[in-house]
Enzyme design. Structure first.
Site, PDB file in Angstrom:
ATOM      1  N   CYS A   1       0.840  -1.192   0.000  1.00 28.78           N
ATOM      2  CA  CYS A   1       0.000   0.000   0.000  1.00 28.78           C
ATOM      3  C   CYS A   1       0.885   1.255   0.000  1.00 28.78           C
ATOM      4  CB  CYS A   1      -0.995  -0.029   1.158  1.00 28.78           C
ATOM      5  SG  CYS A   1      -2.369   1.150   0.933  1.00 28.78           S
TER       6      CYS A   1
ATOM      7  N   HIS B   1      -3.704  -4.815  -0.519  1.00 30.31           N
ATOM      8  CA  HIS B   1      -3.324  -5.437   0.756  1.00 30.31           C
ATOM      9  C   HIS B   1      -3.412  -6.953   0.639  1.00 30.31           C
ATOM     10  CE1 HIS B   1      -3.206  -1.884   3.438  1.00 30.31           C
ATOM     11  NE2 HIS B   1      -4.077  -1.381   2.579  1.00 30.31           N
TER      12      HIS B   1
ATOM     13  N   GLU C   1      -2.540  -9.058   2.826  1.00 32.58           N
ATOM     14  CA  GLU C   1      -2.927  -9.590   4.134  1.00 32.58           C
ATOM     15  C   GLU C   1      -4.430  -9.518   4.364  1.00 32.58           C
ATOM     16  OE1 GLU C   1      -2.475  -5.203   5.029  1.00 32.58           O
ATOM     17  OE2 GLU C   1      -1.694  -6.672   3.602  1.00 32.58           O
TER      18      GLU C   1
END
EC number: 4.3.2.10
Length: 216
Positions: free
Chosen positions: A87, A197, A199
């Site tokens: 990001c 992202h 994650e």
């Protein structure tokens, strides 16, 4: 007796900006030995360094410099040691960021400018597909229609780095579109990064992080 393979040591660099706990859990889930720290020696000696980032470009750069993260990233890359940005952690790898007409110097590992997204709806928040090169190692094993989770109002709209040496592997640049095309991910030697992202991107994000760890 069969010996287990040692887990790769990955540091999530803690400079005050980023979803560090989400990143820590996601990396541990795919088999990394993860530590969250801003300790210089630990970050330098890890097999992989992940640089997260959430918020404003200028604030992230200020926090990174105060934590000596600019030195860590630069020294690691000078030695060919892997770094991954996520990001705003990707955005600060470029030459400069412009937010609200304020220009901030980035790490300048890649030439280019981070600027506002021009779209009907900003921020770009939610799931989107990407267009990855066929020989991408980051997206290996992932279908072309996989979706990844984005949250951002700024992006890089033009890839400017040119490689003139035919013996060097050209950077692998992945694109996405929200109102206009923008850089969604880059693989360039030891330096990889994603605007989205991983994650927060479910199984696809886990596969992507696993692909990175496999290169360490």
């Amino acid at each position: 007796m069969e010996l287990s393979t040692p887990r790769k040591k990955v540091v999530v660099f803690d400079y005050g900006f980023g979803n560090i706990r989400s990143a820590e859990r996601a990396l541990a889930h795919v088999g990394a030995d993860v530590e969250v720290t801003r300790d210089y020696d630990t970050a330098m000696n890890a097999e992989g360094l992940l640089v997260p980032g959430v918020g404003a470009f200028a604030s992230c750069m200020k926090g990174l410099r105060e934590a000596r993260g600019d030195w860590v990233v630069g020294r690691r890359l000078a030695g060919g040691r892997p770094v991954m940005g996520i990001c705003v952690g990707m955005q600060i790898l470029f030459g400069r960021g412009i937010e609200h007409d304020v220009e901030t110097e980035g790490l300048d590992e890649w030439p280019g400018t981070v600027g506002p997204l021009k779209a009907d709806i900003v921020p770009h928040m939610g799931w989107n597909t990407v267009e990855a090169p066929q020989d991408s190692r980051l997206f290996a094993g992932l279908d072309a229609d996989e979706r990844y989770y984005f949250v951002h109002s700024y992006a890089v709209h033009q890839w400017e780095l040119e490689v003139s040496n035919p013996a060097m592997r050209a950077p692998q640049v992945t694109w996405a579109t929200h109102g206009e095309p923008f850089v969604a991910a880059v693989e360039n030697g030891p330096l990889w990064a994603t605007q989205f992202h991983p994650e927060k991107s479910g199984d696809a994000g886990a596969q992507l992080l696993s692909n990175w760890i496999d290169t360490l």
